[in-house]
Write a protein that holds these residues in place. Structure first.
Motif, PDB file in Angstrom:
ATOM      1  N   HIS A 193       0.885  -1.253   0.020  1.00 56.64           N
ATOM      2  CA  HIS A 193       0.138   0.121  -0.069  1.00 56.64           C
ATOM      3  C   HIS A 193       0.854   1.385  -0.234  1.00 56.64           C
ATOM      4  CE1 HIS A 193       0.218  -0.990   4.478  1.00 56.64           C
ATOM      5  NE2 HIS A 193       0.655   0.513   4.369  1.00 56.64           N
ATOM      6  N   ASP A 194       2.080   1.182  -0.276  1.00 59.52           N
ATOM      7  CA  ASP A 194       3.214   2.282  -0.336  1.00 59.52           C
ATOM      8  C   ASP A 194       2.873   2.725  -1.877  1.00 59.52           C
ATOM      9  OD1 ASP A 194       4.180   3.107   2.187  1.00 59.52           O
ATOM     10  OD2 ASP A 194       5.322   1.023   1.959  1.00 59.52           O
ATOM     11  N   ARG A 195       2.966   4.170  -1.627  1.00 54.92           N
ATOM     12  CA  ARG A 195       2.806   4.998  -2.835  1.00 54.92           C
ATOM     13  C   ARG A 195       4.277   5.690  -3.057  1.00 54.92           C
ATOM     14  NH1 ARG A 195      -3.350   6.879  -3.255  1.00 54.92           N
ATOM     15  NH2 ARG A 195      -4.280   4.579  -3.354  1.00 54.92           N
ATOM     16  N   GLN A 242      -1.976  11.068  -1.926  1.00 55.19           N
ATOM     17  CA  GLN A 242      -1.477  10.453  -0.548  1.00 55.19           C
ATOM     18  C   GLN A 242      -0.162   9.469  -0.619  1.00 55.19           C
ATOM     19  OE1 GLN A 242      -3.323  10.884   2.926  1.00 55.19           O
ATOM     20  NE2 GLN A 242      -3.513  12.733   1.449  1.00 55.19           N
ATOM     21  N   THR A 244       3.195   8.064   0.306  1.00 62.41           N
ATOM     22  CA  THR A 244       3.790   7.811   1.434  1.00 62.41           C
ATOM     23  C   THR A 244       5.487   7.766   1.688  1.00 62.41           C
ATOM     24  OG1 THR A 244       3.858   5.356   0.795  1.00 62.41           O
ATOM     25  CG2 THR A 244       1.940   6.270   2.222  1.00 62.41           C
ATOM     26  N   ILE A 245       6.229   7.566   0.301  1.00 65.84           N
ATOM     27  CA  ILE A 245       7.647   7.381   0.535  1.00 65.84           C
ATOM     28  C   ILE A 245       8.134   8.424  -0.623  1.00 65.84           C
ATOM     29  CG2 ILE A 245       9.772   6.074  -0.041  1.00 65.84           C
ATOM     30  CD1 ILE A 245       8.175   3.548   1.191  1.00 65.84           C
ATOM     31  N   PRO A 266       1.805  13.872   3.794  1.00 67.80           N
ATOM     32  CA  PRO A 266       1.129  12.463   4.079  1.00 67.80           C
ATOM     33  C   PRO A 266       2.335  11.304   4.194  1.00 67.80           C
ATOM     34  CG  PRO A 266       0.465  12.585   1.928  1.00 67.80           C
ATOM     35  CD  PRO A 266       1.054  14.083   2.230  1.00 67.80           C
ATOM     36  N   LEU A 267       3.553  11.828   3.795  1.00 71.97           N
ATOM     37  CA  LEU A 267       4.674  10.871   3.532  1.00 71.97           C
ATOM     38  C   LEU A 267       4.894  10.254   4.928  1.00 71.97           C
ATOM     39  CD1 LEU A 267       6.917  13.457   1.657  1.00 71.97           C
ATOM     40  CD2 LEU A 267       5.683  11.411   0.831  1.00 71.97           C
ATOM     41  N   ARG A 268       5.330   8.982   4.943  1.00 70.37           N
ATOM     42  CA  ARG A 268       5.948   8.449   6.225  1.00 70.37           C
ATOM     43  C   ARG A 268       7.552   8.332   6.163  1.00 70.37           C
ATOM     44  NH1 ARG A 268       7.513   2.779   6.191  1.00 70.37           N
ATOM     45  NH2 ARG A 268       7.009   1.776   4.370  1.00 70.37           N
ATOM     46  N   CYS A 270      11.037   9.881   3.889  1.00 71.56           N
ATOM     47  CA  CYS A 270      11.905  10.497   2.944  1.00 71.56           C
ATOM     48  C   CYS A 270      13.311   9.867   2.858  1.00 71.56           C
ATOM     49  CB  CYS A 270      11.979  12.080   3.008  1.00 71.56           C
ATOM     50  SG  CYS A 270      10.195  12.718   3.136  1.00 71.56           S
ATOM     51  N   ILE A 291       8.936  14.521   9.819  1.00 76.14           N
ATOM     52  CA  ILE A 291       8.888  13.163   8.935  1.00 76.14           C
ATOM     53  C   ILE A 291      10.478  12.553   8.876  1.00 76.14           C
ATOM     54  CG2 ILE A 291       8.372  12.165   6.688  1.00 76.14           C
ATOM     55  CD1 ILE A 291       6.394  14.300   6.278  1.00 76.14           C
TER      56      ILE A 291
END
Length: 412
Positions: A193-195, A242, A244-245, A266-268, A270, A291
């Motif tokens: 589910h990572d984008r 949305q 995430t990476i 929304p990034l988890r 970087c 982040i």
């Protein structure tokens, strides 16, 4: 195993899932597989491409880059991603050196391609727009198998930037790239589910592995940014889809630090690569965005990621972190002796991600791959106390007044 088979396995299981976000458009894994299969079929039947042939990819960032890459690998051929900012005469050198007989490009580059064909008579060109229109059916794994290629076989030739002269072709096997994808998956805890935000050039080794292969191999998505200008486009796409990476270069994080004061990203995770990360950018971004911004290190010859600050921490400033899983780093002197903690020497890398060698350059290969280690040409040390690695300078930049090593970066 090879990259084409790995792609097919994921694409068949995730056929209905979105693989690429491209502005208003979404491209499913099923569509990518059909396009890759159609391209493989045409490359073999119409262009006569055979296993081991080198096929150039001279493309701007576009969704078609992904099926073009896997379509080439599906033939058992070798993909040669080419910098789309190069002039035709510079591309001509790469095409001649690699023995590229077939080139895949896009219609927006037609004028440059025509000039290239004048420099390399006999070069056959296919445009992705034509391939996309003729990609029929629901592509099948049987047509994108990689034609018996194994992990030991050559998959990609990445040409270095040529800062030390003519660009060199780093030969990366299927195994090299799959190894690095798995190391990065573990380091980033990447899941389906990572984008992943893709805004840097896809021909570059950093994006090829972390922005294309990694999301595809975990069944995730690419958020492909159409344009970085104005910079607010990047923020808009990240928030809209949305993401995430985000793998990027330091300048991008300088810009995002300002945006993060007014917009919640929304990034988890970087990841900063491609150039040293200045301390002021690191601190400013972390303070504004809250982040994790992880500095890493790598080069085309290591597929490319060699080390990174761990996701779980600790995150060390002015450090390239620790080796990624199943990769070793050492600091060596000119004689190949491994130096102790705190001693300055050449950073060397060993592991399944290290290239096979340089294309058509056995002497350069022998000077770079020594006793099982890749000599990177970067000077650094392993830090006392935490064991993290740090880069000091480039070996070729070193000066020796009065026999003393002086590094320009330290002077700056």
């Amino acid at each position: 195993m090879n990259l084409a088979l790995a792609f097919c396995s994921v694409a068949e299981k995730s056929a209905a899932r979105t693989a690429i976000f491209w502005g208003e458009d979404e491209v499913s894994y099923g569509a990518l597989l059909a396009q890759a299969a159609g391209l493989t079929e045409r490359l073999v039947g119409e262009f006569g491409v055979r296993a081991g042939d080198r096929v150039g990819l001279w493309l701007k960032n576009c969704p078609e880059f992904v099926p073009a890459l896997f379509g080439v690998l599906g033939c058992g051929a070798v993909a040669v991603p080419i910098n789309n900012f190069l002039k035709p005469d510079e591309v001509s050198f790469i095409a001649h050196d690699a023995g590229v007989r077939v080139l895949i490009s896009d219609a927006s580059m037609a004028e440059a391609v025509e000039k290239l064909q004048a420099l390399k008579p006999g070069l056959r060109v296919g445009f992705v727009e034509d391939f996309a229109r003729t990609a029929g059916g629901q592509g099948t794994a049987e047509r994108v198998t990689g034609r018996g290629r194994t992990s030991a076989d050559l998959a990609v030739i990445i040409y270095t930037s040529g800062t030390t002269g003519r660009p060199k072709g780093a030969m990366l096997s299927h195994g090299n790239l799959l190894h690095n994808v798995e190391s990065c998956r573990q380091m980033l805890a990447a899941v389906d589910h990572d984008r992943f935000v893709v805004l840097l050039p896809m021909f570059h080794s950093f994006m090829l592995t972390v922005g294309v292969l990694l999301p595809v191999m975990v069944g995730g998505s690419l958020v492909l940014v159409r344009s970085m200008h104005p910079p607010k486009n990047i923020v808009h796409e990240i928030v809209r889809h949305q993401a995430t990476i985000l793998p990027a270069v330091p300048q991008v994080f300088r810009m995002l630090a300002g945006a993060a004061r007014t917009v919640r990203l929304p990034l988890r995770i970087c990841i900063s690569g491609g150039a040293p990360l200045p301390l002021e950018i690191l601190r400013e971004f972390r303070a504004a965005a809250q982040i994790p911004l992880l500095e890493g290190y790598g080069l085309s010859e290591t597929s490319p990621v060699a080390s990174m600050n761990p996701l779980a921490g600790p995150w060390k400033e002015s450090s390239i972190g620790v080796p990624v899983p199943d990769v070793e780093l050492s600091v060596q002197d000119d004689a190949g002796k491994i130096l102790g903690v705190g001693a300055t020497g050449e950073i060397c890398v060993r592991g399944g991600n290290v290239m096979l060698g340089y294309w058509n350059a056995p002497e350069m290969t022998a000077a770079t791959l020594v006793n099982g280690w890749l000599r990177t040409g970067d000077i650094g040390h392993r830090r006392p106390g935490d064991g993290y690695f740090a880069i000091t300078d480039r070996k070729k930049d070193m000066l020796k007044p009065n026999g003393i090593n002086v590094y320009p970066r330290e002077i700056e």
